[in-house]
Scaffold this motif. Structure first.
Motif, PDB file in Angstrom:
ATOM      1  N   ILE A  71       0.871  -1.175   0.000  1.00  0.00           N
ATOM      2  CA  ILE A  71       0.000   0.000   0.000  1.00  0.00           C
ATOM      3  C   ILE A  71       0.909   1.225   0.000  1.00  0.00           C
ATOM      4  O   ILE A  71       1.846   1.303   0.791  1.00  0.00           O
ATOM      5  CB  ILE A  71      -0.903   0.017   1.244  1.00  0.00           C
ATOM      6  CG1 ILE A  71      -1.890  -1.139   1.193  1.00  0.00           C
ATOM      7  CG2 ILE A  71      -1.627   1.354   1.372  1.00  0.00           C
ATOM      8  CD1 ILE A  71      -2.691  -1.317   2.466  1.00  0.00           C
ATOM      9  N   ASP A  72       0.632   2.151  -0.882  1.00  0.00           N
ATOM     10  CA  ASP A  72       1.344   3.423  -0.923  1.00  0.00           C
ATOM     11  C   ASP A  72       0.753   4.309   0.173  1.00  0.00           C
ATOM     12  O   ASP A  72      -0.405   4.730   0.084  1.00  0.00           O
ATOM     13  CB  ASP A  72       1.174   4.068  -2.295  1.00  0.00           C
ATOM     14  CG  ASP A  72       1.877   5.403  -2.429  1.00  0.00           C
ATOM     15  OD1 ASP A  72       2.266   5.994  -1.399  1.00  0.00           O
ATOM     16  OD2 ASP A  72       2.023   5.863  -3.566  1.00  0.00           O
ATOM     17  N   VAL A  73       1.514   4.565   1.227  1.00  0.00           N
ATOM     18  CA  VAL A  73       1.010   5.312   2.378  1.00  0.00           C
ATOM     19  C   VAL A  73       0.640   6.739   1.983  1.00  0.00           C
ATOM     20  O   VAL A  73      -0.283   7.323   2.563  1.00  0.00           O
ATOM     21  CB  VAL A  73       2.031   5.296   3.541  1.00  0.00           C
ATOM     22  CG1 VAL A  73       1.459   6.000   4.758  1.00  0.00           C
ATOM     23  CG2 VAL A  73       2.403   3.872   3.908  1.00  0.00           C
ATOM     24  N   ASN A  74       1.304   7.315   0.999  1.00  0.00           N
ATOM     25  CA  ASN A  74       0.960   8.665   0.546  1.00  0.00           C
ATOM     26  C   ASN A  74      -0.447   8.746  -0.039  1.00  0.00           C
ATOM     27  O   ASN A  74      -0.967   9.837  -0.234  1.00  0.00           O
ATOM     28  CB  ASN A  74       1.985   9.174  -0.472  1.00  0.00           C
ATOM     29  CG  ASN A  74       3.227   9.686   0.214  1.00  0.00           C
ATOM     30  OD1 ASN A  74       3.158  10.574   1.051  1.00  0.00           O
ATOM     31  ND2 ASN A  74       4.363   9.093  -0.122  1.00  0.00           N
ATOM     32  N   SER A  75      -1.054   7.609  -0.320  1.00  0.00           N
ATOM     33  CA  SER A  75      -2.403   7.591  -0.885  1.00  0.00           C
ATOM     34  C   SER A  75      -3.485   7.654   0.200  1.00  0.00           C
ATOM     35  O   SER A  75      -4.663   7.482  -0.099  1.00  0.00           O
ATOM     36  CB  SER A  75      -2.596   6.351  -1.758  1.00  0.00           C
ATOM     37  OG  SER A  75      -2.706   5.179  -0.957  1.00  0.00           O
ATOM     38  N   PHE A  93       2.813   8.271  10.052  1.00  0.00           N
ATOM     39  CA  PHE A  93       3.423   7.321   9.120  1.00  0.00           C
ATOM     40  C   PHE A  93       4.832   7.693   8.672  1.00  0.00           C
ATOM     41  O   PHE A  93       5.585   6.823   8.266  1.00  0.00           O
ATOM     42  CB  PHE A  93       2.527   7.134   7.883  1.00  0.00           C
ATOM     43  CG  PHE A  93       1.315   6.299   8.148  1.00  0.00           C
ATOM     44  CD1 PHE A  93       1.424   4.944   8.389  1.00  0.00           C
ATOM     45  CD2 PHE A  93       0.050   6.869   8.158  1.00  0.00           C
ATOM     46  CE1 PHE A  93       0.312   4.165   8.627  1.00  0.00           C
ATOM     47  CE2 PHE A  93      -1.078   6.099   8.406  1.00  0.00           C
ATOM     48  CZ  PHE A  93      -0.940   4.748   8.637  1.00  0.00           C
ATOM     49  N   ASP A  94       5.190   8.951   8.686  1.00  0.00           N
ATOM     50  CA  ASP A  94       6.498   9.414   8.225  1.00  0.00           C
ATOM     51  C   ASP A  94       6.778   8.849   6.828  1.00  0.00           C
ATOM     52  O   ASP A  94       7.709   8.082   6.598  1.00  0.00           O
ATOM     53  CB  ASP A  94       7.599   9.002   9.210  1.00  0.00           C
ATOM     54  CG  ASP A  94       8.905   9.751   8.976  1.00  0.00           C
ATOM     55  OD1 ASP A  94       8.965  10.574   8.039  1.00  0.00           O
ATOM     56  OD2 ASP A  94       9.862   9.493   9.721  1.00  0.00           O
ATOM     57  N   THR A  95       5.948   9.270   5.880  1.00  0.00           N
ATOM     58  CA  THR A  95       5.986   8.695   4.533  1.00  0.00           C
ATOM     59  C   THR A  95       7.283   8.950   3.775  1.00  0.00           C
ATOM     60  O   THR A  95       7.595   8.212   2.840  1.00  0.00           O
ATOM     61  CB  THR A  95       4.800   9.185   3.683  1.00  0.00           C
ATOM     62  OG1 THR A  95       4.850  10.606   3.585  1.00  0.00           O
ATOM     63  CG2 THR A  95       3.483   8.738   4.282  1.00  0.00           C
ATOM     64  N   GLU A  96       8.034   9.971   4.162  1.00  0.00           N
ATOM     65  CA  GLU A  96       9.331  10.178   3.501  1.00  0.00           C
ATOM     66  C   GLU A  96      10.273   9.020   3.817  1.00  0.00           C
ATOM     67  O   GLU A  96      11.027   8.580   2.967  1.00  0.00           O
ATOM     68  CB  GLU A  96       9.949  11.514   3.915  1.00  0.00           C
ATOM     69  CG  GLU A  96       9.318  12.680   3.197  1.00  0.00           C
ATOM     70  CD  GLU A  96      10.095  13.969   3.399  1.00  0.00           C
ATOM     71  OE1 GLU A  96      11.344  13.907   3.499  1.00  0.00           O
ATOM     72  OE2 GLU A  96       9.442  15.016   3.453  1.00  0.00           O
ATOM     73  N   LYS A  97      10.225   8.544   5.040  1.00  0.00           N
ATOM     74  CA  LYS A  97      11.081   7.433   5.469  1.00  0.00           C
ATOM     75  C   LYS A  97      10.459   6.067   5.162  1.00  0.00           C
ATOM     76  O   LYS A  97      11.159   5.121   4.822  1.00  0.00           O
ATOM     77  CB  LYS A  97      11.276   7.518   6.985  1.00  0.00           C
ATOM     78  CG  LYS A  97      12.669   7.727   7.427  1.00  0.00           C
ATOM     79  CD  LYS A  97      12.663   7.732   8.952  1.00  0.00           C
ATOM     80  CE  LYS A  97      14.037   7.755   9.497  1.00  0.00           C
ATOM     81  NZ  LYS A  97      14.045   7.922  10.936  1.00  0.00           N
ATOM     82  N   TYR A  98       9.136   5.960   5.326  1.00  0.00           N
ATOM     83  CA  TYR A  98       8.429   4.686   5.200  1.00  0.00           C
ATOM     84  C   TYR A  98       7.246   4.832   4.240  1.00  0.00           C
ATOM     85  O   TYR A  98       6.098   4.921   4.674  1.00  0.00           O
ATOM     86  CB  TYR A  98       7.930   4.211   6.565  1.00  0.00           C
ATOM     87  CG  TYR A  98       8.985   4.268   7.640  1.00  0.00           C
ATOM     88  CD1 TYR A  98      10.037   3.365   7.651  1.00  0.00           C
ATOM     89  CD2 TYR A  98       8.926   5.233   8.647  1.00  0.00           C
ATOM     90  CE1 TYR A  98      11.008   3.417   8.641  1.00  0.00           C
ATOM     91  CE2 TYR A  98       9.889   5.285   9.645  1.00  0.00           C
ATOM     92  CZ  TYR A  98      10.924   4.376   9.637  1.00  0.00           C
ATOM     93  OH  TYR A  98      11.877   4.426  10.619  1.00  0.00           O
ATOM     94  N   PRO A  99       7.502   4.887   2.939  1.00  0.00           N
ATOM     95  CA  PRO A  99       6.429   5.166   1.978  1.00  0.00           C
ATOM     96  C   PRO A  99       5.461   4.010   1.721  1.00  0.00           C
ATOM     97  O   PRO A  99       4.400   4.223   1.158  1.00  0.00           O
ATOM     98  CB  PRO A  99       7.197   5.513   0.700  1.00  0.00           C
ATOM     99  CG  PRO A  99       8.486   4.769   0.833  1.00  0.00           C
ATOM    100  CD  PRO A  99       8.809   4.769   2.295  1.00  0.00           C
ATOM    101  N   LEU A 100       5.830   2.791   2.148  1.00  0.00           N
ATOM    102  CA  LEU A 100       4.992   1.631   1.836  1.00  0.00           C
ATOM    103  C   LEU A 100       4.625   0.834   3.076  1.00  0.00           C
ATOM    104  O   LEU A 100       5.398   0.734   4.022  1.00  0.00           O
ATOM    105  CB  LEU A 100       5.710   0.694   0.865  1.00  0.00           C
ATOM    106  CG  LEU A 100       6.093   1.251  -0.499  1.00  0.00           C
ATOM    107  CD1 LEU A 100       6.903   0.227  -1.276  1.00  0.00           C
ATOM    108  CD2 LEU A 100       4.856   1.663  -1.286  1.00  0.00           C
ATOM    109  N   ILE A 101       3.440   0.239   3.037  1.00  0.00           N
ATOM    110  CA  ILE A 101       3.035  -0.810   3.960  1.00  0.00           C
ATOM    111  C   ILE A 101       3.121  -2.090   3.141  1.00  0.00           C
ATOM    112  O   ILE A 101       2.595  -2.149   2.026  1.00  0.00           O
ATOM    113  CB  ILE A 101       1.595  -0.586   4.465  1.00  0.00           C
ATOM    114  CG1 ILE A 101       1.492   0.723   5.238  1.00  0.00           C
ATOM    115  CG2 ILE A 101       1.143  -1.771   5.312  1.00  0.00           C
ATOM    116  CD1 ILE A 101       0.070   1.134   5.568  1.00  0.00           C
ATOM    117  N   HIS A 102       3.778  -3.115   3.661  1.00  0.00           N
ATOM    118  CA  HIS A 102       4.033  -4.333   2.883  1.00  0.00           C
ATOM    119  C   HIS A 102       3.628  -5.561   3.693  1.00  0.00           C
ATOM    120  O   HIS A 102       4.032  -5.702   4.843  1.00  0.00           O
ATOM    121  CB  HIS A 102       5.512  -4.386   2.524  1.00  0.00           C
ATOM    122  CG  HIS A 102       5.880  -5.482   1.593  1.00  0.00           C
ATOM    123  ND1 HIS A 102       7.141  -6.016   1.561  1.00  0.00           N
ATOM    124  CD2 HIS A 102       5.173  -6.166   0.656  1.00  0.00           C
ATOM    125  CE1 HIS A 102       7.184  -6.962   0.639  1.00  0.00           C
ATOM    126  NE2 HIS A 102       6.000  -7.072   0.087  1.00  0.00           N
TER     127      HIS A 102
END
Length: 180
Positions: A71-75, A93-102
């Protein structure tokens, strides 16, 4: 004896072909456009708009089944732009560091109410085991995966501060699929 020699190579070839076909054949499913990944918790509710992955699912041979999804966390979409920005920021979520949930399954098993995918969830840089109960609803050539589970955000270092109880977030996933 001569009959046995003539038939053995033919049988051997047929058996090898049949076993090779059963080894190669995997039921892959393509994720449809109308999927939903919804979440709701004490502090936020909303959806994630970008899901992709590899879904291999065979009801008659669960040992060959496997899920590998991201999942793209930025979405993230909460219905509130300020809350979306906060969710993408360093306190959540700190999407710059962790952009995905896998999520990658290690096994899939039949249950009384459907199935359960057991595997590892990588969220916010933390990897933890997760069991996702789901149903598989097949209609003709298409199908639908439906699952519902809870995640303790604090276990993944999201939003938990010292001395406070963590927030359990319920996640509901509805994924229409068709054969690949």
């Amino acid at each position: 004896m001569k009959f046995r020699k003539n038939i053995s190579p033919s049988l051997l070839t047929l058996l090898l072909f049949a076993s090779a076909f059963s080894i190669v054949y995997l039921q892959e499913w393509e994720i449809g456009n109308n999927y939903e990944v919804r979440f709701s918790g004490k502090y936020a509710h909303g959806t994630f708009r970008k899901l992709q992955g590899e879904l291999i699912f065979q009801e008659d041979d669960l040992n060959k089944s496997r899920f590998d999804v991201t999942i793209d966390v930025n979405s993230i979409e909460t219905g509130n732009n300020l809350k979306n920005k906060h969710a993408r920021g360093t306190h959540w979520f700190d999407t710059e560091k962790y952009p995905l949930i896998h999520f990658v399954s290690s096994s899939i098993a039949k249950t009384d109410t459907g199935y359960v995918a057991s595997g590892e969830l990588d969220l916010h840089g933390v990897k933890k085991p997760l069991n996702i109960p789901f149903r598989f609803e097949k209609t003709g050539d298409s199908a639908l995966f439906r699952g519902r589970f809870k995640i303790d955000r604090g276990e993944f270092g999201i939003g938990k501060s010292k001395g406070k109880a963590s927030d359990s977030t319920e996640v509901e996933v509805v994924v229409p699929v068709k054969p690949k």
